[in-house]
Design an enzyme around this catalytic site. Structure first.
Site, short mmCIF file in Angstrom:
data_model
loop_
_atom_site.label_atom_id
_atom_site.label_comp_id
_atom_site.label_asym_id
_atom_site.label_seq_id
_atom_site.Cartn_x
_atom_site.Cartn_y
_atom_site.Cartn_z
N LYS A 69 9.41 23.23 -5.18
CA LYS A 69 9.23 24.48 -5.91
C LYS A 69 7.81 25.02 -5.85
O LYS A 69 6.83 24.28 -5.88
CB LYS A 69 9.61 24.29 -7.39
CG LYS A 69 11.08 24.10 -7.64
CD LYS A 69 11.93 25.33 -7.35
CE LYS A 69 11.76 26.40 -8.39
NZ LYS A 69 12.38 26.04 -9.68
N SER B 166 6.80 22.37 -9.70
CA SER B 166 7.73 21.85 -10.70
C SER B 166 7.49 20.36 -10.83
O SER B 166 7.21 19.68 -9.84
CB SER B 166 9.16 22.11 -10.24
OG SER B 166 10.04 21.19 -10.86
N GLU C 264 5.51 36.02 -13.50
CA GLU C 264 6.48 35.91 -14.60
C GLU C 264 5.80 36.14 -15.94
O GLU C 264 6.36 36.78 -16.84
CB GLU C 264 7.13 34.52 -14.60
CG GLU C 264 8.01 34.27 -13.40
CD GLU C 264 8.40 32.79 -13.35
OE1 GLU C 264 9.41 32.42 -13.94
OE2 GLU C 264 7.66 32.00 -12.72
N HIS D 144 19.27 50.82 -7.00
CA HIS D 144 20.21 49.86 -7.60
C HIS D 144 19.99 48.45 -7.06
O HIS D 144 20.92 47.65 -7.01
CB HIS D 144 21.67 50.26 -7.35
CG HIS D 144 21.95 51.70 -7.61
ND1 HIS D 144 22.38 52.17 -8.82
CD2 HIS D 144 21.82 52.81 -6.82
CE1 HIS D 144 22.54 53.48 -8.77
NE2 HIS D 144 22.19 53.90 -7.56
#
Ligand code: ARG
Length: 467
Positions: A289, A283, A296, A161
């Site tokens: 970043k 970024s 992704e 979980h």
């Protein structure tokens, strides 16, 4: 008849030219030209068989085979002029062959149709794809095993979980993906076996009157399963493509799970790994970043691979026998899925190799979250406390520790005694993560002994030449 219509392979009964929009929707050349090598190779095998069977003269056969070699060279040199009016790769190759060798080119199409031809080409392409995918999966497995072996004693939280559950070895976690990849590879081998059956000889749909020998062609082209048993099925079956797409969909789902973990692990919240600059981006507005774009994208590309599977199944659904032009829509999903999964596998291998694993951060995470609560319950059960009560007592220990901002191993013996009189000093070593791991010796469990053996076994299977 217009010039254009005369170049078509089916121009005979037509008097009017094809509508421009019809040509566009009808043409597959801009995607099926990827089949050029398979198309030429299969044509050469077909011609050689026709010659052996006495259907084609030796002179014509030599001219055809050499002419086809030339067509291949021209395509590879970028000299082929692709024309929408010539529909597909089969027509392009044949029309060019005719320009090169004349009349004899027309005899190549004896005892065959584009229906059995395209099915043959696609099967050959899928067979090669299975080999390429198997190789890429193996490289991916090697990267996982290398990373696991480089951090063989690193402990991380195992999750259920997405809550910290019990400590596991990092290598054990990586080996779970190695298992998935073994299954993917088995499925590919199985798919290959069913794909390697030759449809050529089925002709348009009903077989041919010519005395052909499809078994010889099968052997020549590496179709180890021989020739198709039913001509109608041979030209209309795309099960092999659907199977491949399912395998790829599942494989990509596996990759998406790892990709998701890489995204999580590389976040500040987890901080378990750092991905190399080579597979991350910055970024344009937030200088701090470092985005895990490659992971992704692997996660995101799963959408298109699943879509490819559904697209093909939908094309096949409800198709009457035998060949229907709908089947031309089989190729793009296959090409797209193979390309996507190959890219993802090929990116993952160096991405894993270049990732730095922060063992310390993992070990720290193992200390927070009471991952040793099961150990405490097991300890009590081993001392004769029924497991249900043991679970209850361990739960109360967690509450006590939580209230005072401590870990289970930081409670005192007196505090433990107040919870259960059976608890002694020997509870403390039991609460150590290393202990929890080492005691999980059940087959496939995370004990160091098991994981080392699993890594060694995987190494033997994945690097057989080093034996
Ligand atoms: N381009 C076609 C395809 O991909 C080749 C077969 C065409 N056959 C036909 N009967 N028109 O399916």
């Amino acid at each position: 008849m217009s010039d254009q219509a005369s170049q078509k392979q089916w121009g005979g009964r037509f008097t009017e030219p094809t509508h421009e929009l019809m040509e566009r929707i009808n043409a597959s050349i801009f995607f099926d030209r990827r089949l050029y090598a398979q198309d030429i190779r299969a044509s050469q095998a077909h011609a050689a068989m026709l010659a052996r069977q006495g259907i084609l003269s030796l002179d014509d056969t030599v001219a055809i085979i050499q002419g086809l070699d030339k067509v291949r060279e021209e395509i590879e040199a970028g000299q082929m002029e692709w024309r929408v009016s010539l529909e597909d790769i089969h027509t392009h190759v044949e029309v060019r062959l005719k320009e090169l060798i004349g009349e004899a080119a027309g005899r190549l199409h004896t005892a065959r149709s584009r229906n059995d031809q395209v099915a043959t080409d696609l099967r050959l392409w899928v067979m090669q794809a299975c080999r390429d995918l198997d190789r890429a999966l193996m490289e991916f497995q090697r990267a996982l095993v290398d990373l696991g072996q480089a951090h063989a004693s690193a402990i991380m939280p195992g999750y259920t979980h997405l809550q910290r559950a019990q400590p596991v070895l990092f290598a054990h976690h990586l080996l779970a993906y190695v298992e998935m990849a073994w299954r993917d590879r088995e499925r590919l081998a199985d798919c290959y076996r069913r794909t390697a059956v030759l449809p050529l000889g089925a002709a348009a749909l009903a077989g041919t009157t010519h005395p052909i020998d499809p078994f010889a062609v099968a052997q020549d082209l590496g179709f180890s399963g021989g020739a198709c048993g039913n001509s109608l099925d041979a030209v209309s079956d795309r099960d092999f493509a659907a199977e491949l797409l399912f395998i790829l969909a599942l494989c990509q789902v596996h990759l998406s799970r790892l990709a998701e973990e890489l995204v999580l692990w590389s976040s500040n919240e987890f901080g378990f790994i750092r991905l190399s600059d080579a597979f991350t981006t910055g970024s344009s507005i937030m200088p701090q970043k470092k985005n895990p774009d490659a992971a992704e994208l692997i996660r995101g590309k799963t959408g298109r691979v699943l879509g490819d599977l559904v697209a093909l199944l939908t094309v096949l659904k409800g198709l009457p026998l035998a060949y229907n032009k709908d089947l031309q829509e089989d190729k793009e999903p296959v090409f797209d899925a193979v390309e996507t999964v190959l890219d993802c596998l090929r990116v993952l291998a160096p991405m894993l190799a270049g990732a730095s694993v922060r063992e310390e951060a993992m070990a720290q995470a193992v200390k927070q979250g009471f991952l040793n609560a099961t150990e405490l319950a097991d300890y009590l059960a081993a001392k004769g406390v029924p497991f249900r009560s043991a679970h209850e007592i361990a739960g109360r220990a967690v509450r006590l520790a939580e209230q005072s901002g401590r870990a289970l191993e930081e409670l005192t013996l007196e505090e433990y005694k107040s919870l259960s009189s059976v608890i002694e000093q020997d509870v403390f070593p039991v609460l150590e993560a290393e202990h929890a791991i080492d005691r999980r010796r059940s087959p496939g469990g995370t004990a160091g002994e098991n994981v080392r053996a699993a890594l060694n076994l995987a190494r033997k299977r994945l690097w057989p030449e080093s034996e």
